[in-house]
Design a protein around this motif. Structure first.
Motif, PDB file in Angstrom:
ATOM      1  N   HIS A 132      17.846-125.550 -58.737  1.00  0.00           N
ATOM      2  CA  HIS A 132      19.245-124.589 -58.049  1.00  0.00           C
ATOM      3  C   HIS A 132      18.793-122.542 -57.621  1.00  0.00           C
ATOM      4  CE1 HIS A 132      23.706-125.639 -59.834  1.00  0.00           C
ATOM      5  NE2 HIS A 132      22.266-126.375 -61.367  1.00  0.00           N
ATOM      6  N   ALA A 159      20.521-119.979 -62.077  1.00  0.00           N
ATOM      7  CA  ALA A 159      21.693-121.387 -62.380  1.00  0.00           C
ATOM      8  C   ALA A 159      21.698-120.154 -63.711  1.00  0.00           C
ATOM      9  CB  ALA A 159      21.590-122.345 -62.158  1.00  0.00           C
ATOM     10  N   GLN A 166      25.497-123.771 -66.217  1.00  0.00           N
ATOM     11  CA  GLN A 166      25.144-124.968 -65.129  1.00  0.00           C
ATOM     12  C   GLN A 166      24.503-125.872 -65.575  1.00  0.00           C
ATOM     13  OE1 GLN A 166      24.521-121.598 -62.022  1.00  0.00           O
ATOM     14  NE2 GLN A 166      26.238-122.801 -60.720  1.00  0.00           N
ATOM     15  N   ASP A 189      24.633-130.160 -65.418  1.00  0.00           N
ATOM     16  CA  ASP A 189      23.416-130.484 -64.429  1.00  0.00           C
ATOM     17  C   ASP A 189      22.879-131.661 -65.518  1.00  0.00           C
ATOM     18  OD1 ASP A 189      24.106-129.384 -62.438  1.00  0.00           O
ATOM     19  OD2 ASP A 189      22.257-127.893 -62.476  1.00  0.00           O
TER      20      ASP A 189
END
Length: 213
Positions: A15, A18, A22, A26
């Motif tokens: 990322h 992040a 998030q 993921d």
């Protein structure tokens, strides 16, 4: 080795920066909640711990205009980057760890140069061969595993697992040497993380107190 630390570093690194939810999203997208200990609580704990240790840098972000509490965003530090590659290389050569460690390593394998990835995987094959030899030489009765009844199936299972692991690894090496995937220095890498707001078809949908932090 714990897979959770490598998984979290891998996701944060992809990322660039992040927040915790998030990263959780993921790892659920990768299915890590099914094959590792990457549950929400352990993910958020790992983020906070690594921020304290200087592996990640935590940024307090102002609340959104829609309301709600502020969130913390994380980015990897130079120290964190060094640890990430140390863990990654160890995971890819591992043959005596749980499969979640190797799985986590595969998630970051393209962060290496192609030649190094192949070299590390060949180390894994060699390690499996050494382990298999040591086990069969030391533990196999002269009359074969069957001479100790059903207990011999334990030997059969481990030897079969070593053989299967070596076969799979050799197949992966062949695919990589044949040009599969985009490795470091070869161009734009595959994007393995979700964009902000992108729907995750594999999300568990189970809320956790850490989701809003």
């Amino acid at each position: 080795m714990s897979a959770i630390r490598l998984l979290v570093l891998c996701a944060v690194r992809q990322h660039g920066r992040a927040h915790g939810y998030q990263i959780r999203n993921d790892l659920e997208y990768w299915g890590a909640h099914e094959w590792s200990s990457a549950k929400p609580g352990s993910i958020y704990h790992a983020l906070k711990q690594m921020a304290k240790q200087g592996v990640l840098l935590a940024h307090e972000v102002a609340p959104s205009t829609a309301g709600g509490p502020p969130r913390t965003e994380y980015e990897i530090t130079e120290q964190g980057d060094e640890e990430y590659f140390t863990l990654l290389r160890a995971a890819l050569t591992s043959y005596d760890q749980k499969l979640d460690v190797l799985s986590a390593g595969l998630g970051g394998i393209v962060d290496l140069e192609r030649s190094e990835a192949v070299s590390l995987l060949k180390e894994r094959v060699a390690g499996l061969a050494r382990w298999r030899t040591s086990v069969t030489e030391y533990y196999t009765p002269e009359a074969g595993p069957g001479s100790i009844g059903h207990i011999g199936e334990i030997m059969n299972m481990w030897v079969h697992s070593a053989d299967a692991g070596a076969d799979w690894t050799r197949g992966l090496i062949a695919r990589i040497e044949g040009g599969a995937y985009t490795f470091a220095g070869e161009g734009d890498p595959f994007v393995g993380v979700l964009a902000e707001g992108e729907e995750n078809p594999y999300a568990t949908g189970v809320a956790d107190p850490g989701d809003t932090h």
